[in-house]
Design a protein around this motif. Structure first.
Motif, PDB file in Angstrom:
ATOM      1  N   MET A   1     -76.677  47.022   3.508  1.00  0.00           N
ATOM      2  CA  MET A   1     -77.296  47.488   2.296  1.00  0.00           C
ATOM      3  C   MET A   1     -77.905  48.887   2.495  1.00  0.00           C
ATOM      4  O   MET A   1     -77.816  49.723   1.599  1.00  0.00           O
ATOM      5  CB  MET A   1     -78.378  46.490   1.892  1.00  0.00           C
ATOM      6  CG  MET A   1     -78.679  46.484   0.449  1.00  0.00           C
ATOM      7  SD  MET A   1     -79.568  44.970   0.067  1.00  0.00           S
ATOM      8  CE  MET A   1     -80.729  45.597  -1.058  1.00  0.00           C
ATOM      9  N   ILE A   2     -78.492  49.128   3.666  1.00  0.00           N
ATOM     10  CA  ILE A   2     -79.075  50.440   3.961  1.00  0.00           C
ATOM     11  C   ILE A   2     -77.975  51.503   3.948  1.00  0.00           C
ATOM     12  O   ILE A   2     -78.123  52.557   3.321  1.00  0.00           O
ATOM     13  CB  ILE A   2     -79.810  50.425   5.310  1.00  0.00           C
ATOM     14  CG1 ILE A   2     -81.046  49.525   5.229  1.00  0.00           C
ATOM     15  CG2 ILE A   2     -80.206  51.826   5.731  1.00  0.00           C
ATOM     16  CD1 ILE A   2     -81.695  49.247   6.566  1.00  0.00           C
ATOM     17  N   LYS A   4     -75.052  51.417   2.517  1.00  0.00           N
ATOM     18  CA  LYS A   4     -74.514  51.554   1.164  1.00  0.00           C
ATOM     19  C   LYS A   4     -75.418  52.447   0.317  1.00  0.00           C
ATOM     20  O   LYS A   4     -74.935  53.333  -0.401  1.00  0.00           O
ATOM     21  CB  LYS A   4     -74.394  50.173   0.527  1.00  0.00           C
ATOM     22  CG  LYS A   4     -73.836  50.168  -0.872  1.00  0.00           C
ATOM     23  CD  LYS A   4     -73.742  48.753  -1.394  1.00  0.00           C
ATOM     24  CE  LYS A   4     -73.267  48.721  -2.823  1.00  0.00           C
ATOM     25  NZ  LYS A   4     -73.194  47.362  -3.350  1.00  0.00           N
ATOM     26  N   ASN A   5     -76.732  52.238   0.390  1.00  0.00           N
ATOM     27  CA  ASN A   5     -77.668  53.048  -0.385  1.00  0.00           C
ATOM     28  C   ASN A   5     -77.681  54.500   0.075  1.00  0.00           C
ATOM     29  O   ASN A   5     -77.729  55.420  -0.756  1.00  0.00           O
ATOM     30  CB  ASN A   5     -79.070  52.451  -0.316  1.00  0.00           C
ATOM     31  CG  ASN A   5     -79.189  51.172  -1.111  1.00  0.00           C
ATOM     32  OD1 ASN A   5     -78.418  50.932  -2.031  1.00  0.00           O
ATOM     33  ND2 ASN A   5     -80.144  50.332  -0.741  1.00  0.00           N
ATOM     34  N   ALA A   8     -74.519  56.135  -1.181  1.00  0.00           N
ATOM     35  CA  ALA A   8     -74.565  56.294  -2.642  1.00  0.00           C
ATOM     36  C   ALA A   8     -75.421  57.489  -3.046  1.00  0.00           C
ATOM     37  O   ALA A   8     -75.042  58.274  -3.925  1.00  0.00           O
ATOM     38  CB  ALA A   8     -75.088  55.015  -3.291  1.00  0.00           C
ATOM     39  N   VAL A   9     -76.563  57.660  -2.397  1.00  0.00           N
ATOM     40  CA  VAL A   9     -77.430  58.807  -2.705  1.00  0.00           C
ATOM     41  C   VAL A   9     -76.743  60.111  -2.312  1.00  0.00           C
ATOM     42  O   VAL A   9     -76.761  61.087  -3.067  1.00  0.00           O
ATOM     43  CB  VAL A   9     -78.803  58.664  -1.996  1.00  0.00           C
ATOM     44  CG1 VAL A   9     -79.600  59.956  -2.089  1.00  0.00           C
ATOM     45  CG2 VAL A   9     -79.592  57.515  -2.596  1.00  0.00           C
TER      46      VAL A   9
END
Length: 133
Positions: A1-2, A4-5, A8-9
């Motif tokens: 999840m880290i 992916k975020n 994405a940013v």
């Protein structure tokens, strides 16, 4: 999840991701006895691999920079000293007086090294950019 975020940013803002090369860190760091279990479970390599994989799929550049002295180097004046890190969380340059959270200062140094790497890379046409290859 880290991962992916982060990707994405970077994709949304049109920027790349700079990571420290932390290979061999387990051999260089000497944790206290009560921190050994946490130290042994660090997964820097796995997080880096996830970031690189997801960044490649999203077309985001990933640059790996040398991690030496990133938390001891002043990003303003360039002075490097062990006592610039006066605590685990604090940074204070003994030369120019710049102060702030140590992780933030180290992040600025990683960013600056990545920018230098890209500038050198574009002039010499020799890149170590993992998203390109």
């Amino acid at each position: 999840m880290i991962a992916k975020n982060l990707v994405a940013v970077a994709q949304r803002t049109g920027r790349g991701i700079a990571l420290e090369d932390l290979s061999g860190i387990r051999g260089r760091v000497r944790p206290r006895r009560n921190q050994r279990a946490v130290h042994a479970s660090w997964s820097f390599h796995q997080l880096g691999a996830f970031i690189e994989y997801k960044a490649r799929r999203a077309g985001v550049r990933v640059i790996t920079v040398d991690a030496r002295f990133t938390s001891q180097l002043c990003p303003d004046c360039g002075y490097t000293a062990r006592n610039n890190r006066f605590s685990r969380d604090g940074f204070g340059c003994r030369m120019c007086g710049l102060a702030g959270p140590a992780d933030h200062v180290a992040g600025i140094n990683v960013r600056n090294r990545a920018r230098l790497s890209v500038g050198t890379c574009q002039r010499a046409r020799t890149c170590r950019l993992k998203a390109d290859g």
